[in-house]
Design an enzyme around this catalytic site. Sequence first.
Site, PDB file in Angstrom:
ATOM      1  N   ASP A   1       0.842  -1.211   0.000  1.00  0.00           N
ATOM      2  CA  ASP A   1       0.000   0.000   0.000  1.00  0.00           C
ATOM      3  C   ASP A   1       0.872   1.254   0.000  1.00  0.00           C
ATOM      4  O   ASP A   1       1.992   1.240   0.521  1.00  0.00           O
ATOM      5  CB  ASP A   1      -0.916  -0.022   1.242  1.00  0.00           C
ATOM      6  CG  ASP A   1      -2.063   0.965   1.128  1.00  0.00           C
ATOM      7  OD1 ASP A   1      -2.313   1.480   0.016  1.00  0.00           O
ATOM      8  OD2 ASP A   1      -2.707   1.232   2.155  1.00  0.00           O
ATOM      9  N   GLY A   2       0.339   2.308  -0.584  1.00  0.00           N
ATOM     10  CA  GLY A   2       1.009   3.612  -0.529  1.00  0.00           C
ATOM     11  C   GLY A   2       1.620   4.068  -1.842  1.00  0.00           C
ATOM     12  O   GLY A   2       2.334   5.069  -1.878  1.00  0.00           O
TER      13      GLY A   2
ATOM     14  N   ARG B   1     -11.569   2.140  -9.204  1.00  0.00           N
ATOM     15  CA  ARG B   1     -10.645   3.251  -9.484  1.00  0.00           C
ATOM     16  C   ARG B   1     -10.868   3.773 -10.908  1.00  0.00           C
ATOM     17  O   ARG B   1     -11.490   3.090 -11.736  1.00  0.00           O
ATOM     18  CB  ARG B   1      -9.206   2.759  -9.327  1.00  0.00           C
ATOM     19  CG  ARG B   1      -8.909   2.459  -7.882  1.00  0.00           C
ATOM     20  CD  ARG B   1      -7.446   2.233  -7.635  1.00  0.00           C
ATOM     21  NE  ARG B   1      -7.237   2.095  -6.211  1.00  0.00           N
ATOM     22  CZ  ARG B   1      -6.080   2.172  -5.596  1.00  0.00           C
ATOM     23  NH1 ARG B   1      -4.979   2.367  -6.302  1.00  0.00           N
ATOM     24  NH2 ARG B   1      -5.992   2.043  -4.300  1.00  0.00           N
TER      25      ARG B   1
ATOM     26  N   ILE C   1      -7.004  -4.615   7.451  1.00  0.00           N
ATOM     27  CA  ILE C   1      -6.769  -5.856   6.721  1.00  0.00           C
ATOM     28  C   ILE C   1      -7.354  -5.769   5.308  1.00  0.00           C
ATOM     29  O   ILE C   1      -6.940  -6.495   4.411  1.00  0.00           O
ATOM     30  CB  ILE C   1      -7.389  -7.058   7.488  1.00  0.00           C
ATOM     31  CG1 ILE C   1      -6.801  -7.160   8.907  1.00  0.00           C
ATOM     32  CG2 ILE C   1      -7.190  -8.371   6.743  1.00  0.00           C
ATOM     33  CD1 ILE C   1      -5.302  -7.376   8.983  1.00  0.00           C
TER      34      ILE C   1
ATOM     35  N   GLU D   1     -12.265  -4.358  -4.879  1.00  0.00           N
ATOM     36  CA  GLU D   1     -12.685  -2.951  -4.752  1.00  0.00           C
ATOM     37  C   GLU D   1     -11.877  -2.029  -5.677  1.00  0.00           C
ATOM     38  O   GLU D   1     -12.335  -0.943  -6.040  1.00  0.00           O
ATOM     39  CB  GLU D   1     -12.525  -2.485  -3.294  1.00  0.00           C
ATOM     40  CG  GLU D   1     -13.507  -3.141  -2.313  1.00  0.00           C
ATOM     41  CD  GLU D   1     -13.167  -4.586  -1.940  1.00  0.00           C
ATOM     42  OE1 GLU D   1     -11.992  -4.986  -2.108  1.00  0.00           O
ATOM     43  OE2 GLU D   1     -14.081  -5.318  -1.507  1.00  0.00           O
ATOM     44  N   ASN D   2     -10.660  -2.456  -6.063  1.00  0.00           N
ATOM     45  CA  ASN D   2      -9.822  -1.601  -6.928  1.00  0.00           C
ATOM     46  C   ASN D   2     -10.432  -1.380  -8.317  1.00  0.00           C
ATOM     47  O   ASN D   2     -10.045  -0.461  -9.033  1.00  0.00           O
ATOM     48  CB  ASN D   2      -8.402  -2.171  -7.075  1.00  0.00           C
ATOM     49  CG  ASN D   2      -7.549  -2.005  -5.846  1.00  0.00           C
ATOM     50  OD1 ASN D   2      -6.626  -2.770  -5.598  1.00  0.00           O
ATOM     51  ND2 ASN D   2      -7.842  -0.998  -5.035  1.00  0.00           N
TER      52      ASN D   2
ATOM     53  N   ARG E   1       0.281   7.610  -2.706  1.00  0.00           N
ATOM     54  CA  ARG E   1       0.849   8.668  -1.859  1.00  0.00           C
ATOM     55  C   ARG E   1       2.324   8.914  -2.186  1.00  0.00           C
ATOM     56  O   ARG E   1       2.802  10.036  -2.200  1.00  0.00           O
ATOM     57  CB  ARG E   1       0.688   8.296  -0.370  1.00  0.00           C
ATOM     58  CG  ARG E   1      -0.674   8.680   0.177  1.00  0.00           C
ATOM     59  CD  ARG E   1      -1.022   7.935   1.425  1.00  0.00           C
ATOM     60  NE  ARG E   1      -1.385   6.554   1.130  1.00  0.00           N
ATOM     61  CZ  ARG E   1      -1.502   5.603   2.052  1.00  0.00           C
ATOM     62  NH1 ARG E   1      -1.267   5.886   3.314  1.00  0.00           N
ATOM     63  NH2 ARG E   1      -1.847   4.384   1.710  1.00  0.00           N
TER      64      ARG E   1
HETATM   65  C1  FPP Z   1      -1.656   0.088  -3.431  1.00  0.00           C
HETATM   66  O1  FPP Z   1      -1.275   1.445  -3.449  1.00  0.00           O
HETATM   67  C2  FPP Z   1      -1.113  -0.656  -4.555  1.00  0.00           C
HETATM   68  C3  FPP Z   1      -1.827  -1.293  -5.532  1.00  0.00           C
HETATM   69  C4  FPP Z   1      -3.307  -1.277  -5.531  1.00  0.00           C
HETATM   70  C5  FPP Z   1      -1.204  -1.978  -6.664  1.00  0.00           C
HETATM   71  C6  FPP Z   1       0.075  -2.705  -6.407  1.00  0.00           C
HETATM   72  C7  FPP Z   1       0.723  -2.967  -7.705  1.00  0.00           C
HETATM   73  C8  FPP Z   1       2.045  -2.949  -7.947  1.00  0.00           C
HETATM   74  C9  FPP Z   1       3.085  -2.761  -6.925  1.00  0.00           C
HETATM   75  C10 FPP Z   1       2.449  -3.097  -9.373  1.00  0.00           C
HETATM   76  C11 FPP Z   1       3.135  -4.320  -9.762  1.00  0.00           C
HETATM   77  C12 FPP Z   1       2.688  -5.546  -9.097  1.00  0.00           C
HETATM   78  C13 FPP Z   1       3.138  -6.763  -9.417  1.00  0.00           C
HETATM   79  C14 FPP Z   1       2.711  -7.885  -8.569  1.00  0.00           C
HETATM   80  C15 FPP Z   1       4.030  -7.036 -10.547  1.00  0.00           C
HETATM   81  P1  FPP Z   1      -2.393   2.549  -3.582  1.00  0.00           P
HETATM   82  O2  FPP Z   1      -2.540   2.882  -5.019  1.00  0.00           O
HETATM   83  O3  FPP Z   1      -3.624   2.113  -2.894  1.00  0.00           O
HETATM   84  O4  FPP Z   1      -1.729   3.747  -2.814  1.00  0.00           O
HETATM   85  P2  FPP Z   1      -2.451   4.922  -1.997  1.00  0.00           P
HETATM   86  O5  FPP Z   1      -3.215   4.260  -0.878  1.00  0.00           O
HETATM   87  O6  FPP Z   1      -1.292   5.744  -1.488  1.00  0.00           O
HETATM   88  O7  FPP Z   1      -3.316   5.667  -2.950  1.00  0.00           O
END
Ligand code: FPP
Length: 256
Positions: free
Chosen positions: A29-30, A80, A204, A76-77, A33
Amino acid sequence: MKDPVELLDELKARIDPERVPGHVAIIMDGNGRWAKQHGEHRIVGHANGVRSVREALTGAREIGVKHLTLYAFSTENWNRPESEVNALMDLLVKTVVDELAELHANSVRLKAIGDLESLPDTCRDTLKDASRRTAGNDRITLTLALSYSARWELTEMARRIAVKAKAGELDPASIDESTVSANLCTAGTPDPELLIRTSGELRISNFLLWQIAYAELWFTPVLWPDFRKEHLFNAVLDYQSRERRFGKTSEQIVPR
Ligand code: FPP
Protein backbone atom coordinates in the site's frame (compact mmCIF):
# COMPACT_ATOMS: atom_id res chain seq x y z
CA MET A 1 30.58 3.88 8.97
CA LYS A 2 29.38 0.52 7.67
CA ASP A 3 28.18 0.27 4.10
CA PRO A 4 24.51 -0.62 3.44
CA VAL A 5 25.37 -4.09 2.08
CA GLU A 6 27.23 -4.95 5.27
CA LEU A 7 24.35 -3.66 7.40
CA LEU A 8 21.85 -5.73 5.41
CA ASP A 9 24.02 -8.85 5.81
CA GLU A 10 24.21 -8.25 9.56
CA LEU A 11 20.44 -7.91 9.75
CA LYS A 12 19.97 -11.11 7.76
CA ALA A 13 22.46 -12.98 9.96
CA ARG A 14 20.31 -12.21 13.01
CA ILE A 15 17.37 -14.16 11.53
CA ASP A 16 16.98 -17.64 13.04
CA PRO A 17 16.78 -19.96 10.00
CA GLU A 18 14.82 -22.51 12.07
CA ARG A 19 11.96 -20.08 12.72
CA VAL A 20 11.49 -18.33 9.40
CA PRO A 21 7.76 -17.93 8.60
CA GLY A 22 6.82 -20.42 5.91
CA HIS A 23 4.32 -18.05 4.37
CA VAL A 24 4.49 -14.25 4.33
CA ALA A 25 1.59 -12.21 2.94
CA ILE A 26 1.89 -8.52 2.08
CA ILE A 27 -0.68 -5.78 1.59
CA MET A 28 1.31 -3.49 -0.70
CA ASP A 29 0.00 0.00 0.00
CA GLY A 30 1.01 3.61 -0.53
CA ASN A 31 1.91 3.76 -4.23
CA GLY A 32 -0.45 6.68 -4.83
CA ARG A 33 0.85 8.67 -1.86
CA TRP A 34 4.45 7.96 -2.90
CA ALA A 35 3.67 9.31 -6.38
CA LYS A 36 2.04 12.44 -4.92
CA GLN A 37 5.05 13.08 -2.69
CA HIS A 38 7.27 12.87 -5.78
CA GLY A 39 4.98 15.09 -7.87
CA GLU A 40 4.21 12.20 -10.21
CA HIS A 41 1.09 10.52 -11.58
CA ARG A 42 -0.23 7.60 -9.47
CA ILE A 43 0.89 5.06 -12.05
CA VAL A 44 4.51 6.14 -11.50
CA GLY A 45 4.02 5.01 -7.91
CA HIS A 46 2.81 1.60 -9.13
CA ALA A 47 5.73 1.33 -11.57
CA ASN A 48 8.17 2.06 -8.74
CA GLY A 49 6.41 -0.57 -6.65
CA VAL A 50 7.70 -3.25 -9.02
CA ARG A 51 11.22 -2.85 -7.60
CA SER A 52 9.77 -3.44 -4.13
CA VAL A 53 8.08 -6.62 -5.36
CA ARG A 54 11.50 -7.80 -6.56
CA GLU A 55 13.12 -6.88 -3.22
CA ALA A 56 10.42 -8.66 -1.21
CA LEU A 57 10.66 -11.76 -3.39
CA THR A 58 14.47 -12.03 -3.42
CA GLY A 59 14.66 -11.23 0.30
CA ALA A 60 12.02 -13.86 1.11
CA ARG A 61 13.77 -16.42 -1.08
CA GLU A 62 17.18 -15.71 0.51
CA ILE A 63 15.97 -16.39 4.05
CA GLY A 64 13.97 -19.50 3.15
CA VAL A 65 10.35 -18.29 3.04
CA LYS A 66 8.45 -20.86 0.94
CA HIS A 67 5.33 -18.81 0.08
CA LEU A 68 4.99 -15.09 -0.57
CA THR A 69 1.48 -13.77 -1.32
CA LEU A 70 1.03 -10.21 -2.55
CA TYR A 71 -2.25 -8.28 -2.62
CA ALA A 72 -1.83 -6.70 -6.05
CA PHE A 73 -5.41 -5.76 -7.00
CA SER A 74 -8.52 -6.02 -4.87
CA THR A 75 -12.11 -6.52 -5.98
CA GLU A 76 -12.68 -2.95 -4.75
CA ASN A 77 -9.82 -1.60 -6.93
CA TRP A 78 -12.11 -2.00 -9.98
CA ASN A 79 -13.78 1.20 -8.75
CA ARG A 80 -10.64 3.25 -9.48
CA PRO A 81 -10.50 5.48 -12.59
CA GLU A 82 -10.47 3.35 -15.74
CA SER A 83 -7.12 4.83 -16.83
CA GLU A 84 -5.46 3.68 -13.59
CA VAL A 85 -7.01 0.21 -13.78
CA ASN A 86 -5.83 -0.19 -17.41
CA ALA A 87 -2.34 1.08 -16.57
CA LEU A 88 -2.12 -1.35 -13.63
CA MET A 89 -3.18 -4.30 -15.80
CA ASP A 90 -0.61 -3.31 -18.48
CA LEU A 91 2.09 -2.98 -15.82
CA LEU A 92 1.25 -6.38 -14.46
CA VAL A 93 1.43 -8.05 -17.87
CA LYS A 94 4.70 -6.26 -18.73
CA THR A 95 6.26 -7.17 -15.37
CA VAL A 96 5.34 -10.85 -15.62
CA VAL A 97 6.58 -11.05 -19.23
CA ASP A 98 9.84 -9.19 -18.43
CA GLU A 99 10.58 -11.16 -15.25
CA LEU A 100 9.49 -14.65 -16.30
CA ALA A 101 12.95 -15.92 -17.31
CA GLU A 102 14.46 -14.56 -14.08
CA LEU A 103 11.68 -16.10 -11.97
CA HIS A 104 12.21 -19.43 -13.67
CA ALA A 105 16.02 -19.26 -13.28
CA ASN A 106 15.53 -18.71 -9.55
CA SER A 107 13.08 -21.59 -9.17
CA VAL A 108 10.15 -19.30 -8.37
CA ARG A 109 6.69 -20.72 -8.94
CA LEU A 110 4.15 -18.09 -9.92
CA LYS A 111 0.48 -18.44 -9.03
CA ALA A 112 -2.51 -16.12 -9.21
CA ILE A 113 -5.60 -16.18 -7.01
CA GLY A 114 -8.83 -14.22 -7.25
CA ASP A 115 -11.63 -13.76 -9.73
CA LEU A 116 -9.27 -14.30 -12.67
CA GLU A 117 -12.19 -14.54 -15.12
CA SER A 118 -12.83 -10.83 -14.54
CA LEU A 119 -9.33 -9.82 -15.69
CA PRO A 120 -8.64 -8.60 -19.24
CA ASP A 121 -7.85 -11.55 -21.57
CA THR A 122 -4.15 -10.63 -22.02
CA CYS A 123 -3.66 -10.39 -18.29
CA ARG A 124 -5.39 -13.70 -17.56
CA ASP A 125 -3.58 -15.48 -20.42
CA THR A 126 -0.17 -14.12 -19.35
CA LEU A 127 -0.74 -15.28 -15.78
CA LYS A 128 -2.01 -18.69 -16.85
CA ASP A 129 0.99 -19.16 -19.14
CA ALA A 130 3.49 -18.06 -16.47
CA SER A 131 1.82 -20.31 -13.87
CA ARG A 132 2.00 -23.28 -16.24
CA ARG A 133 5.63 -22.65 -17.17
CA THR A 134 6.81 -22.27 -13.57
CA ALA A 135 4.64 -25.05 -12.10
CA GLY A 136 7.66 -27.30 -11.51
CA ASN A 137 9.64 -24.71 -9.50
CA ASP A 138 9.85 -25.26 -5.76
CA ARG A 139 12.22 -22.80 -4.10
CA ILE A 140 9.46 -20.28 -3.38
CA THR A 141 5.88 -19.75 -4.57
CA LEU A 142 4.90 -16.18 -5.41
CA THR A 143 1.13 -15.83 -5.36
CA LEU A 144 -0.43 -12.68 -6.77
CA ALA A 145 -3.91 -11.90 -5.45
CA LEU A 146 -5.73 -10.19 -8.31
CA SER A 147 -9.33 -9.12 -8.45
CA TYR A 148 -9.33 -10.75 -5.05
CA SER A 149 -11.22 -10.12 -1.84
CA ALA A 150 -11.69 -12.47 1.07
CA ARG A 151 -15.47 -11.99 1.10
CA TRP A 152 -15.59 -12.92 -2.60
CA GLU A 153 -13.44 -15.98 -1.87
CA LEU A 154 -15.55 -17.06 1.13
CA THR A 155 -18.75 -16.64 -0.89
CA GLU A 156 -17.29 -18.79 -3.68
CA MET A 157 -16.26 -21.38 -1.10
CA ALA A 158 -19.81 -21.57 0.27
CA ARG A 159 -21.17 -21.96 -3.24
CA ARG A 160 -18.70 -24.74 -4.10
CA ILE A 161 -19.49 -26.67 -0.94
CA ALA A 162 -23.24 -26.25 -1.50
CA VAL A 163 -22.94 -27.56 -5.07
CA LYS A 164 -20.99 -30.63 -3.87
CA ALA A 165 -23.51 -31.27 -1.08
CA LYS A 166 -26.42 -30.95 -3.50
CA ALA A 167 -24.76 -33.39 -5.89
CA GLY A 168 -24.37 -35.87 -3.02
CA GLU A 169 -20.56 -35.68 -3.15
CA LEU A 170 -20.34 -34.23 0.34
CA ASP A 171 -22.28 -34.94 3.54
CA PRO A 172 -23.11 -31.56 5.19
CA ALA A 173 -22.54 -33.18 8.60
CA SER A 174 -18.93 -33.86 7.65
CA ILE A 175 -18.09 -30.20 6.88
CA ASP A 176 -15.28 -28.98 9.11
CA GLU A 177 -12.45 -26.41 8.96
CA SER A 178 -10.47 -28.56 6.55
CA THR A 179 -13.45 -28.61 4.14
CA VAL A 180 -13.51 -24.83 4.18
CA SER A 181 -9.73 -24.52 3.64
CA ALA A 182 -9.84 -27.06 0.81
CA ASN A 183 -12.45 -24.99 -1.03
CA LEU A 184 -10.64 -21.64 -0.87
CA CYS A 185 -8.37 -20.28 -3.65
CA THR A 186 -5.42 -21.00 -1.37
CA ALA A 187 -6.23 -24.73 -1.01
CA GLY A 188 -3.03 -26.67 -0.40
CA THR A 189 -1.03 -23.60 0.69
CA PRO A 190 -0.21 -23.26 4.40
CA ASP A 191 -1.75 -20.25 6.14
CA PRO A 192 0.38 -17.08 6.35
CA GLU A 193 2.31 -16.79 9.60
CA LEU A 194 3.26 -13.18 9.01
CA LEU A 195 1.14 -10.45 7.40
CA ILE A 196 2.84 -7.18 6.48
CA ARG A 197 1.06 -3.95 5.51
CA THR A 198 2.90 -0.87 4.34
CA SER A 199 1.94 2.83 4.32
CA GLY A 200 0.83 3.15 7.94
CA GLU A 201 -2.76 1.97 7.41
CA LEU A 202 -3.88 -0.36 10.21
CA ARG A 203 -6.45 -2.43 8.30
CA ILE A 204 -6.77 -5.86 6.72
CA SER A 205 -8.88 -4.60 3.79
CA ASN A 206 -10.62 -7.86 2.91
CA PHE A 207 -7.40 -9.88 2.50
CA LEU A 208 -7.17 -13.60 3.36
CA LEU A 209 -9.59 -13.25 6.28
CA TRP A 210 -9.87 -16.99 6.95
CA GLN A 211 -6.19 -17.73 6.41
CA ILE A 212 -4.74 -15.05 8.74
CA ALA A 213 -6.62 -16.27 11.83
CA TYR A 214 -3.31 -16.79 13.67
CA ALA A 215 -0.93 -14.67 11.58
CA GLU A 216 1.31 -12.16 13.28
CA LEU A 217 0.63 -8.66 11.95
CA TRP A 218 3.40 -6.19 11.13
CA PHE A 219 2.65 -2.64 10.08
CA THR A 220 5.13 -0.08 8.78
CA PRO A 221 4.70 3.57 7.73
CA VAL A 222 7.03 2.91 4.77
CA LEU A 223 5.24 3.44 1.45
CA TRP A 224 5.35 0.38 -0.82
CA PRO A 225 7.73 1.85 -3.47
CA ASP A 226 10.26 2.44 -0.66
CA PHE A 227 9.96 -1.11 0.73
CA ARG A 228 13.31 -2.95 0.65
CA LYS A 229 14.78 -6.23 1.91
CA GLU A 230 15.78 -4.55 5.19
CA HIS A 231 12.09 -3.92 5.94
CA LEU A 232 11.23 -7.56 5.27
CA PHE A 233 14.13 -8.75 7.44
CA ASN A 234 13.05 -6.40 10.26
CA ALA A 235 9.50 -7.76 10.01
CA VAL A 236 10.78 -11.34 10.24
CA LEU A 237 13.02 -10.47 13.21
CA ASP A 238 10.05 -8.88 14.97
CA TYR A 239 7.95 -11.97 14.16
CA GLN A 240 10.68 -14.17 15.70
CA SER A 241 10.62 -12.11 18.89
CA ARG A 242 6.91 -12.80 19.46
CA GLU A 243 5.40 -15.62 21.45
CA ARG A 244 2.77 -17.42 19.36
CA ARG A 245 0.39 -19.00 21.82
CA PHE A 246 -2.49 -20.16 19.58
CA GLY A 247 -4.89 -19.75 22.53
CA LYS A 248 -2.66 -21.60 25.01
CA THR A 249 -1.00 -20.04 28.08
CA SER A 250 2.54 -18.73 28.02
CA GLU A 251 3.62 -21.53 30.43
CA GLN A 252 2.30 -24.19 28.06
CA ILE A 253 4.42 -22.75 25.24
CA VAL A 254 7.64 -22.29 27.24
CA PRO A 255 7.51 -24.60 30.27
CA ARG A 256 9.16 -22.80 33.23
C1 FPP B 1 -1.66 0.09 -3.43
O1 FPP B 1 -1.27 1.45 -3.45
C2 FPP B 1 -1.11 -0.66 -4.55
C3 FPP B 1 -1.83 -1.29 -5.53
C4 FPP B 1 -3.31 -1.28 -5.53
C5 FPP B 1 -1.20 -1.98 -6.66
C6 FPP B 1 0.08 -2.71 -6.41
C7 FPP B 1 0.72 -2.97 -7.71
C8 FPP B 1 2.05 -2.95 -7.95
C9 FPP B 1 3.09 -2.76 -6.92
C10 FPP B 1 2.45 -3.10 -9.37
C11 FPP B 1 3.14 -4.32 -9.76
C12 FPP B 1 2.69 -5.55 -9.10
C13 FPP B 1 3.14 -6.76 -9.42
C14 FPP B 1 2.71 -7.88 -8.57
C15 FPP B 1 4.03 -7.04 -10.55
P1 FPP B 1 -2.39 2.55 -3.58
O2 FPP B 1 -2.54 2.88 -5.02
O3 FPP B 1 -3.62 2.11 -2.89
O4 FPP B 1 -1.73 3.75 -2.81
P2 FPP B 1 -2.45 4.92 -2.00
O5 FPP B 1 -3.22 4.26 -0.88
O6 FPP B 1 -1.29 5.74 -1.49
O7 FPP B 1 -3.32 5.67 -2.95
